[in-house]
Design a protein around this motif. Structure first.
Motif, PDB file in Angstrom:
ATOM      1  N   SER A  68       9.556  15.991  15.892  1.00  0.00           N
ATOM      2  CA  SER A  68       8.296  16.324  16.536  1.00  0.00           C
ATOM      3  C   SER A  68       7.034  15.392  15.879  1.00  0.00           C
ATOM      4  O   SER A  68       6.003  15.548  16.247  1.00  0.00           O
ATOM      5  N   PHE A  69       6.959  14.759  14.842  1.00  0.00           N
ATOM      6  CA  PHE A  69       6.690  13.412  14.795  1.00  0.00           C
ATOM      7  C   PHE A  69       5.586  12.818  15.422  1.00  0.00           C
ATOM      8  O   PHE A  69       6.597  11.683  16.015  1.00  0.00           O
ATOM      9  N   GLY A  70       4.863  12.027  15.772  1.00  0.00           N
ATOM     10  CA  GLY A  70       4.799  11.333  16.546  1.00  0.00           C
ATOM     11  C   GLY A  70       3.412  10.076  15.949  1.00  0.00           C
ATOM     12  O   GLY A  70       3.269   9.301  16.835  1.00  0.00           O
ATOM     13  N   GLY A  71       3.837  10.322  14.448  1.00  0.00           N
ATOM     14  CA  GLY A  71       3.035   9.121  14.273  1.00  0.00           C
ATOM     15  C   GLY A  71       1.373   9.376  13.439  1.00  0.00           C
ATOM     16  O   GLY A  71       0.345  10.422  14.284  1.00  0.00           O
ATOM     17  N   LEU A  72       1.165   8.968  12.849  1.00  0.00           N
ATOM     18  CA  LEU A  72      -0.200   8.599  11.815  1.00  0.00           C
ATOM     19  C   LEU A  72      -1.154   8.389  12.936  1.00  0.00           C
ATOM     20  O   LEU A  72      -1.029   6.980  13.734  1.00  0.00           O
ATOM     21  N   SER A  73      -2.428   9.161  13.054  1.00  0.00           N
ATOM     22  CA  SER A  73      -3.560   7.883  13.723  1.00  0.00           C
ATOM     23  C   SER A  73      -3.753   7.454  12.883  1.00  0.00           C
ATOM     24  O   SER A  73      -3.475   6.516  12.116  1.00  0.00           O
ATOM     25  N   ASP A  74      -4.573   5.934  13.797  1.00  0.00           N
ATOM     26  CA  ASP A  74      -5.112   4.618  13.227  1.00  0.00           C
ATOM     27  C   ASP A  74      -5.889   5.006  12.182  1.00  0.00           C
ATOM     28  O   ASP A  74      -5.764   4.100  10.688  1.00  0.00           O
ATOM     29  N   SER A  75      -6.949   5.639  12.000  1.00  0.00           N
ATOM     30  CA  SER A  75      -7.597   6.026  11.037  1.00  0.00           C
ATOM     31  C   SER A  75      -7.031   7.261   9.505  1.00  0.00           C
ATOM     32  O   SER A  75      -6.987   6.733   8.080  1.00  0.00           O
ATOM     33  N   GLU A  76      -5.612   7.825   9.400  1.00  0.00           N
ATOM     34  CA  GLU A  76      -5.154   7.691   9.060  1.00  0.00           C
ATOM     35  C   GLU A  76      -3.927   7.282   8.335  1.00  0.00           C
ATOM     36  O   GLU A  76      -3.607   7.068   6.832  1.00  0.00           O
ATOM     37  N   ALA A  77      -3.749   5.898   8.727  1.00  0.00           N
ATOM     38  CA  ALA A  77      -2.755   4.891   8.320  1.00  0.00           C
ATOM     39  C   ALA A  77      -2.968   4.493   7.309  1.00  0.00           C
ATOM     40  O   ALA A  77      -2.643   3.199   6.903  1.00  0.00           O
ATOM     41  N   ARG A  78      -5.171   3.586   7.443  1.00  0.00           N
ATOM     42  CA  ARG A  78      -5.205   3.425   7.100  1.00  0.00           C
ATOM     43  C   ARG A  78      -5.634   4.072   5.133  1.00  0.00           C
ATOM     44  O   ARG A  78      -6.615   3.343   4.180  1.00  0.00           O
ATOM     45  N   LYS A  79      -5.076   5.088   5.028  1.00  0.00           N
ATOM     46  CA  LYS A  79      -5.187   5.837   3.888  1.00  0.00           C
ATOM     47  C   LYS A  79      -4.058   6.057   2.916  1.00  0.00           C
ATOM     48  O   LYS A  79      -2.926   6.744   3.863  1.00  0.00           O
ATOM     49  N   LEU A  80      -3.594   5.988   1.997  1.00  0.00           N
ATOM     50  CA  LEU A  80      -2.509   6.125   0.960  1.00  0.00           C
ATOM     51  C   LEU A  80      -2.350   7.509   0.595  1.00  0.00           C
ATOM     52  O   LEU A  80      -1.471   8.180   0.903  1.00  0.00           O
ATOM     53  N   ASP A  81      -3.656   8.219   1.254  1.00  0.00           N
ATOM     54  CA  ASP A  81      -2.595   9.658   0.953  1.00  0.00           C
ATOM     55  C   ASP A  81      -1.558  10.051   1.657  1.00  0.00           C
ATOM     56  O   ASP A  81      -1.349  11.003   1.606  1.00  0.00           O
ATOM     57  N   ASN A  82      -1.312   9.487   2.760  1.00  0.00           N
ATOM     58  CA  ASN A  82      -0.934   9.798   4.031  1.00  0.00           C
ATOM     59  C   ASN A  82       0.526   8.710   4.483  1.00  0.00           C
ATOM     60  O   ASN A  82       1.082   9.235   4.981  1.00  0.00           O
ATOM     61  N   PHE A  83       0.956   8.396   2.933  1.00  0.00           N
ATOM     62  CA  PHE A  83       1.898   7.870   3.047  1.00  0.00           C
ATOM     63  C   PHE A  83       2.291   8.890   1.239  1.00  0.00           C
ATOM     64  O   PHE A  83       2.089   8.664   0.598  1.00  0.00           O
TER      65      PHE A  83
END
Length: 276
Positions: free
Chosen positions: A172-187
């Protein structure tokens, strides 16, 4: 990167110089399908390429039911014929760390030796020399293990831990949002977690034990060991490791597409703390 999306994925990381010839791509597209069938694997990834002085090692990784624990690594010189690597044991890792140095040769049967002197070296008769030997095939297995442990990357939520403790793809993973993808916390690292306290728990304001069971990249030491950029008209998030130069990860925000590849000499950048 998943063998089902190999052509597509290679185009997205080409900005890092991670490229293969047309012949190599065509050979991989065929041989990885056969590999998956012969070894009865759930998934096959093209892991990357380790450069040698004589020949280069092309690496494929098979995944089983548990994406973290059920892994088989294989190598090839021509992208068609694959050979299974032994699992990296603790004793093997210790021997490799002592005996190997310098570039890979490109010959799995090549033997590295370390000479150890014991006794009083001032007295010739009391000096005893002991050789520690390890093959390059074992060094290759250990190097892949270290890279997997230290710099494999997945977006937050791309993998889940089910009630039975198995780590699997989150359908069900649809991807990070553009703002989420700019933070290392989300990887996160797709390896056994080492940090008891993870930033994703208290900085993001939400915690889910099913997806927040991995270490986040922002906790990595030394700080600054990752380069995060947006490429392809700001449509693709690209992460590059400065600790293992040659590891490139991509993710397209708002889509489940992501993957990583390593193309390098298989040597860790031990000078990184002094470069930052």
């Amino acid at each position: 990167m998943d063998s089902n999306f190999l052509y597509y994925s290679l185009e997205l990381v080409a900005g890092s110089g991670s490229v293969l010839t047309i012949e190599q791509r065509a050979a991989l597209q065929t041989s990885l399908v056969i590999l998956k069938k012969n070894y009865k694997l759930k998934r096959v990834l093209f892991w990357g390429k380790i450069l040698g002085l004589k020949k280069d090692y092309f690496i494929a990784q098979g995944r089983g039911e548990d994406e973290m624990k059920d892994r088989n690594n294989l190598y090839s010189f021509n992208c068609m014929d694959w050979f299974l690597l032994p699992p990296a044991t603790d004793s093997m890792i210790e021997k490799v760390s002592k005996a190997t140095k310098g570039r890979f040769v490109g010959d799995p049967s090549y033997v590295y030796e370390q000479m150890v002197h014991s006794g009083d070296e001032a007295v010739e008769e009391a000096s005893v020399t002991v050789a520690t030997k390890v093959s390059e095939e074992k060094r290759l297995a250990v190097t892949i293990h270290h890279i997997d442990e230290e710099v494999t990357v997945v977006p937050r939520g791309a993998f889940i831990k089910n009630p039975h403790g198995l780590v699997q793809i989150n359908r069900s993973f649809g991807g990070l949002s553009d703002s989420e993808a700019r933070k290392l916390d989300n990887f996160m690292h797709l390896s056994e977690p080492k940090n008891a306290k993870r930033k994703s728990i208290h900085e993001m304001g939400e915690y889910s034990p099913a997806i927040d069971f991995l270490d986040v990249l922002s906790d990595d030491i030394p700080k600054g060991s990752w380069s995060l950029q947006f490429e392809c008209a700001s449509k693709v998030c690209v992460l590059r490791s400065l600790l293992w130069l040659g590891l490139t990860f991509y993710h397209m925000p708002m889509t489940p597409q992501h993957g990583y590849i390593y193309i390098g000499d298989g040597m860790k950048n031990l000078n990184l703390p002094f470069m930052l």
